[in-house]
Write an enzyme that holds these catalytic residues in place. Structure first.
Site, short mmCIF file in Angstrom:
data_model
loop_
_atom_site.label_atom_id
_atom_site.label_comp_id
_atom_site.label_asym_id
_atom_site.label_seq_id
_atom_site.Cartn_x
_atom_site.Cartn_y
_atom_site.Cartn_z
N LYS A 28 0.83 -1.20 0.00
CA LYS A 28 0.00 0.00 0.00
C LYS A 28 0.86 1.26 0.00
O LYS A 28 0.66 2.16 -0.81
CB LYS A 28 -0.94 -0.01 1.21
CG LYS A 28 -1.98 1.08 1.16
CD LYS A 28 -2.68 1.25 2.51
CE LYS A 28 -3.84 0.31 2.67
NZ LYS A 28 -5.10 0.79 2.09
N ARG A 98 -3.60 2.78 8.55
CA ARG A 98 -3.90 1.48 7.93
C ARG A 98 -2.67 0.62 7.81
O ARG A 98 -1.56 1.12 7.66
CB ARG A 98 -4.43 1.68 6.51
CG ARG A 98 -5.69 2.47 6.40
CD ARG A 98 -5.93 2.76 4.92
NE ARG A 98 -6.70 3.96 4.74
CZ ARG A 98 -8.01 3.98 4.51
NH1 ARG A 98 -8.67 2.86 4.40
NH2 ARG A 98 -8.64 5.11 4.36
N GLY A 107 -8.16 -7.33 4.39
CA GLY A 107 -9.04 -7.40 5.57
C GLY A 107 -8.46 -8.13 6.76
O GLY A 107 -9.14 -8.30 7.76
N MET A 109 -5.83 -7.33 8.59
CA MET A 109 -5.28 -6.50 9.68
C MET A 109 -6.21 -5.31 9.93
O MET A 109 -7.20 -5.16 9.25
CB MET A 109 -3.87 -6.07 9.33
CG MET A 109 -2.89 -7.22 9.42
SD MET A 109 -1.22 -6.74 9.00
CE MET A 109 -1.30 -6.63 7.24
N ARG A 365 -3.36 -1.53 -6.15
CA ARG A 365 -2.48 -2.69 -6.02
C ARG A 365 -2.83 -3.65 -7.14
O ARG A 365 -3.94 -3.57 -7.70
CB ARG A 365 -2.66 -3.36 -4.66
CG ARG A 365 -4.04 -3.90 -4.46
CD ARG A 365 -4.25 -4.48 -3.08
NE ARG A 365 -5.67 -4.73 -2.91
CZ ARG A 365 -6.29 -4.89 -1.74
NH1 ARG A 365 -5.59 -4.84 -0.63
NH2 ARG A 365 -7.56 -5.12 -1.68
N HIS A 483 -14.31 -8.27 1.35
CA HIS A 483 -13.00 -8.89 1.56
C HIS A 483 -12.96 -10.37 1.27
O HIS A 483 -12.08 -10.87 0.60
CB HIS A 483 -12.53 -8.64 2.99
CG HIS A 483 -12.00 -7.26 3.15
ND1 HIS A 483 -12.37 -6.45 4.21
CD2 HIS A 483 -11.17 -6.55 2.40
CE1 HIS A 483 -11.76 -5.29 4.07
NE2 HIS A 483 -11.02 -5.32 2.98
N SER A 794 14.96 -42.49 -13.29
CA SER A 794 13.74 -41.75 -13.01
C SER A 794 13.62 -41.65 -11.49
O SER A 794 13.55 -42.66 -10.80
CB SER A 794 12.52 -42.47 -13.59
OG SER A 794 11.37 -41.75 -13.26
N CYS A 861 9.37 -38.92 -11.45
CA CYS A 861 7.98 -39.38 -11.62
C CYS A 861 7.23 -39.41 -10.30
O CYS A 861 6.11 -39.89 -10.24
CB CYS A 861 7.94 -40.73 -12.31
SG CYS A 861 8.78 -42.02 -11.39
N TYR A 881 13.32 -34.42 -17.90
CA TYR A 881 11.86 -34.24 -17.93
C TYR A 881 11.27 -34.45 -16.55
O TYR A 881 11.90 -35.04 -15.68
CB TYR A 881 11.21 -35.22 -18.93
CG TYR A 881 11.33 -36.66 -18.51
CD1 TYR A 881 10.39 -37.25 -17.66
CD2 TYR A 881 12.38 -37.45 -18.96
CE1 TYR A 881 10.50 -38.57 -17.26
CE2 TYR A 881 12.51 -38.77 -18.57
CZ TYR A 881 11.57 -39.33 -17.71
OH TYR A 881 11.69 -40.62 -17.30
#
Ligand code: PEP
Ligand code: MG
Length: 905
Positions: A28, A98, A107, A109, A365, A483, A794, A861, A881
């Site tokens: 903020k 704030r 919302g 805090m 934001r 919120h 693997s 895997c 992979y």
């Protein structure tokens, strides 16, 4: 003054901070500074750094020495900017206080508004504003908020449920309104508000034992401290735990000049998104309330009006838009929207206040959005030239993709049902579940694996855990920007808010919709994209072929370098995975043919094989099993034509397959023509104390070579048959749970012998890769030798995690949740790879393996192959992979592309 700079001012067209200082100034604060630098109308103020919050906690909850001097110096800059003076009897500046953490915690805090109102400043403000009602409305709000946030919560007073000071004051207000026959807060007169302010102060004294402070300086100090305290409030802690936000970050405090949306009918307050946060459409989307303060919009007390006419919906079409009511201010807001989107190159969530027709920006934001919206916005912004392809790829959180693959209500079935109630479509997709009227109930049901819909009067930030546990959220009150609606949307959870037809009766545990009663436990279906509620169960379907997703994945493919395969063992799953972009199968668990659809016949033979009296009998049943294995192998390989398929020899302990019930055991005994006692004896003989470390994996093939032999034969035969049919099968076989090269050699000898036989039988040559799983720590250490025989590795990170931690995969849940709560481990290592420990071993295994074979193909895997953070790690250690379940393939592809972009340099 302290050595550190704790206070950063902003106002006019200048600021000491800027957008990229989020870590220090919180989101903020950094964005308020940036808006000033962009020349937007922002009330002047100052930001106290997050570092100050950390120091405050390190210092036993005391503000650092000198902080308030720095704050007062900052306030005098604000005063100059605003042409007002704090605590001045004639020309008084009021302040808001704030929170603002690095990443938004909507919302979670606390906030205090209208700080600075006291018996000293009230008369001057009344004179100046010529609006006594407004001044007393502001005053009673300050008293209510201050008592709750500063005097009660921050002081650690924990009243019993329902008797908190805020609740008591709210009740006083409600009762008073009832007595007077008022419908809305705006009906309250000046005298009412004066009277209520006095009554509130008396109640505070009675309940808390302290006077509401009439000293403006004390008020500000209390406000600052309370915001720091709220960083460690219950809901903030829960939210951080769910979102993975570190406790050490701390929050900043923004102290800012108040502007008033509650000054009469030419004043208003609103919240907006620069694009639609539910579907991403490029339309200005927001809500506003005339004669109100910001808390009224987000608290969901009054239903807000739409910002413009294009975005009106069923629920708010009768309300007047800002576009019609205040056209000039709306136009100015639209211009600001463009400036902000160009500067931030992203969709933003903004808060504004109009004080007597003058527009002020209070916040901006990056806006939370659903997966569908994230995708649409990234692709649109790419087209608009605002962002590059790489940025578009990085804009989508891989787990958000999951939402787009998630089920929705089947529109055909939905069309047959009657909508019982309509609300605002706050979160996408569909949800079907039983009604839970409290968060506790939703959490309890979730533990029992029962899917629930959390139904609440209003959206409430304290409910995060219950919201998380439910499949869908339905509330009677609140707007699209309340919120909890924001939170639900951030999670991509199906959510409908402001569904006014719902009446909840907590005593009876029922809800009433249009005269009909539904009990807790009854089933509801939600269409979160439309805001429709249905009684009973509506069919759900997969969200298929989405053209925007396809276009996005084409771009992803341009940047991805690491391969993505799938774990699949049926033609259907294989086809699904191909549709999602899998390049092969990284794990076909042969034993899966003995579970699920059409498994009865092969399972019956397998059981006989397992319980055979001797080798000859075992071989007999293995021969019977052979065609089933061949058929299963062929079916999937055919679908995967031209793509590699890695088959893993049967792995689990055999006792898992024998019947557990007496009835099943008796039936099997009859088939084997042996007595019940004998079969019990044979089943008991399979018992192991630690089966996960017992006769499983390659050990099965060493103890019973004929089991491996049959599998090799079936695999080779299936491959050659497919070749004869003109297909292009690419066979890979891997041995599970290997701990040494000698085991691998042992099995390879069997494979070689069988290969020669099969080739001779068919008059054809066969090619295949022979590899191993690496899933026991020892194997990673001796990988250099193992690679002499293995064509590929693997990594089975499920077992590797189990064996590295010594945590049983099947029983560890309780321990893991305790460990997570107590912060002994940061995350469940079975979900997100423990990169330091297990990951370290993976790295060691790859390096040793490649010492022997520099081009050794290595894959993973285990479940981690579909976890975005783990995929990033696998990229960094040079994995060829990853392989994951079909639904996670797009997620893994995106995570792999993002890793390639991130580590490009
Ligand atoms: C593993 O252990 O990671 C693995 C893939 O094998 P399974 O889950 O079948 O034990
Ligand atoms: Mg395993």
């Amino acid at each position: 003054m302290s050595e550190k700079k704790y206070v950063y001012t902003f106002g006019g067209k200048t600021a000491e901070g800027k957008a990229d200082m989020k870590n220090l100034l919180g989101g903020k604060g950094a964005n308020l500074a940036e808006m000033c630098l962009l020349g937007l109308p922002v009330p002047a103020g100052l930001t106290i750094t997050t570092e100050c919050c950390t120091d405050y906690y390190a210092n036993n909850c005391k503000l650092p020495t000198g902080l308030m001097d720095e704050v007062w110096a900052g306030i005098s800059v604000v005063e100059k900017n605003m042409g007002l003076k704090y605590d001045d009897p004639e020309n008084c500046l009021l302040l808001s206080c704030r929170s603002g953490a690095r990443s938004s915690m909507p919302g979670m805090m606390d906030t205090v508004l209208n700080i600075g109102l006291s018996s000293k400043t009230l008369p001057g403000l009344i004179k100046k504003s010529n609006n006594e009602r407004f001044v007393y409305d502001s005053y009673r709000r300050l008293i209510m908020m201050y008592a709750d946030v500063v005097m009660e919560k921050a002081e650690g007073r924990e009243p019993a449920e329902g008797v908190g000071i805020r609740k008591l004051l709210d009740e006083k207000l409600d009762n008073y309104k009832k007595e007077k026959g008022y419908k809305s807060d705006t009906d309250l007169t000046t005298n009412d508000l004066k009277y209520l302010s006095d009554e509130f102060k008396k109640e505070i004294k009675k309940q808390i034992g302290q006077e509401f402070p009439d000293d403006a300086k004390k008020q500000l100090e209390g406000g600052i401290m309370a915001v720091f305290k709220s960083w460690n409030g219950k809901k903030a802690i829960s939210y951080r735990r769910i979102e993975g936000i570190p406790d050490e970050w701390g929050t900043a405090v923004n102290v800012q000049a108040m502007v008033f949306g509650n000054m009469g009918d030419s004043s208003a307050t609103g919240v907006a998104f620069t694009r639609n946060p539910a579907n991403g459409a490029n339309e200005f989307y927001g809500e506003w309330l005339v004669n109100a303060q910001g808390e009224d919009v987000v608290a969901g007390i009054r239903t807000p009006s739409p910002l413009n006419n294009d975005t009106k919906n069923e629920q708010n079409k009768h309300l007047v838009s800002m576009e019609d009511s205040l056209p000039a201010t709306y136009k100015e807001l639209c211009e600001i929207r463009d400036i902000l989107e160009k500067a931030y190159r992203d969709m933003l969530d903004i808060e504004f206040t109009i004080q007597d027709k003058k527009l002020y920006m209070l916040q901006c934001r990056v806006g939370k959005r659903t997966g569908a919206a994230a995708l649409q916005i990234a692709m649109d912004m790419l087209k608009e030239g605002l962002i590059s392809e790489k940025e578009a790829i990085l804009r989508i959180n891989p787990s958000q993709l999951e939402e787009l693959l998630f089920p929705i209500l089947d529109s055909k079935d939905e069309a047959k049902q009657t909508v019982i109630a309509k609300g605002l479509p706050a979160g996408p997709g569909g949800a079907v579940g039983v009604i839970a009227l409290s968060c506790e109930e939703a959490m309890r049901l979730s533990k029992e694996k029962i899917v629930s819909i959390l139904v609440r009067e209003e959206t409430n930030p304290e409910d995060v855990e219950g919201m998380r546990a439910a499949a869908g959220i339905l509330t009677a009150r609140g707007g699209m920007t309340s919120h909890a609606a924001l939170v639900a949307r951030g999670w991509g959870k199906c959510c409908i808010v402001g569904c006014e037809a719902i009446h909840i009766n907590m005593d009876k545990k029922t809800i009433n919709i249009a005269g009909k009663e539904y009990k807790e436990g009854d089933v509801l279906s939600l269409n979160g994209t439309k805001g429709f509620v249905y009684a009973g169960k509506v069919k759900m379907i997969d969200a298929t072929e989405n053209p925007v997703l396809k276009g996005f994945m084409e771009i992803v493919e341009k940047y991805r370098t690491m391969g993505v395969r799938t774990n699949a063992d049926t033609p259907k799953d294989a086809q699904n995975a191909i549709n999602f972009g899998a390049e092969g199968i990284g794990l076909f668990r042969i034993e899966h043919m003995f579970y699920g659809e059409n498994s009865e016949a092969p399972l019956a033979v397998l059981r006989k094989m397992i319980l055979a009296a001797d080798t000859a009998e075992r071989k007999k049943y293995l021969n019977e099993l052979h065609p089933y294995i061949k058929q299963a192998v062929k079916g999937t390989m055919k679908v995967m034509d031209g793509k590699p398929v890695t088959f893993r020899l049967i792995d689990p302990p055999l006792h898992e397959f024998v019947p557990q019930t007496e009835k099943g055991q008796k039936e099997l005994a009859a088939e084997l023509k042996i007595s019940f006692e004998e079969i019990k004896r044979r089943i008991d003989a399979l018992h192991e104390v630690n089966p996960m470390m017992g006769l499983r994996g390659v050990r099965l093939g060493v103890v019973y070579p004929e089991i491996s032999e049959t599998q090799f034969d079936a695999l080779f035969e299936a491959t050659l048959e497919l070749k004869k049919e003109g297909c292009n099968p690419i066979l890979e076989i891997m041995v599970p749970l290997t701990i040494s090269v000698t085991e691998l050699k042992h099995q390879k000898e069997i494979a070689d012998r069988v290969q020669a036989e099969v080739e001779k039988r068919n008059g054809m040559k066969l090619e295949y890769l022979y590899g191993t799983m690496i899933e026991i720590p020892r194997a990673t250490i001796v990988a250099k030798q193992i690679a002499e025989v293995a064509d590929f590795f693997s990594f089975g990170t499920n077992d590797l995690t189990q064996m590295t931690f010594g945590f049983s995969r099947d029983d560890v849940n309780v321990i893991i949740s305790e460990y997570k709560d107590k912060k002994i481990i940061p995350a469940d290592p079975f979900q997100t790879l423990d990169t330091v420990g297990v990951g370290g071993l993976v790295g060691v295994g790859i390096n040793f393996g490649r010492e022997t074979k520099p081009d050794l193909k290595v894959g993973v895997c285990g479940e981690h192959g579909g976890d975005p953070a783990s995929v990033e790690f696998f990229y960094t250690v040079g994995m060829t992979y990853v392989s994951c379940s079909p639904f996670r393939v797009p997620i893994a592809r995106l995570a792999a592309a993002q890793a390639a972009i991130k580590y490009e340099k």
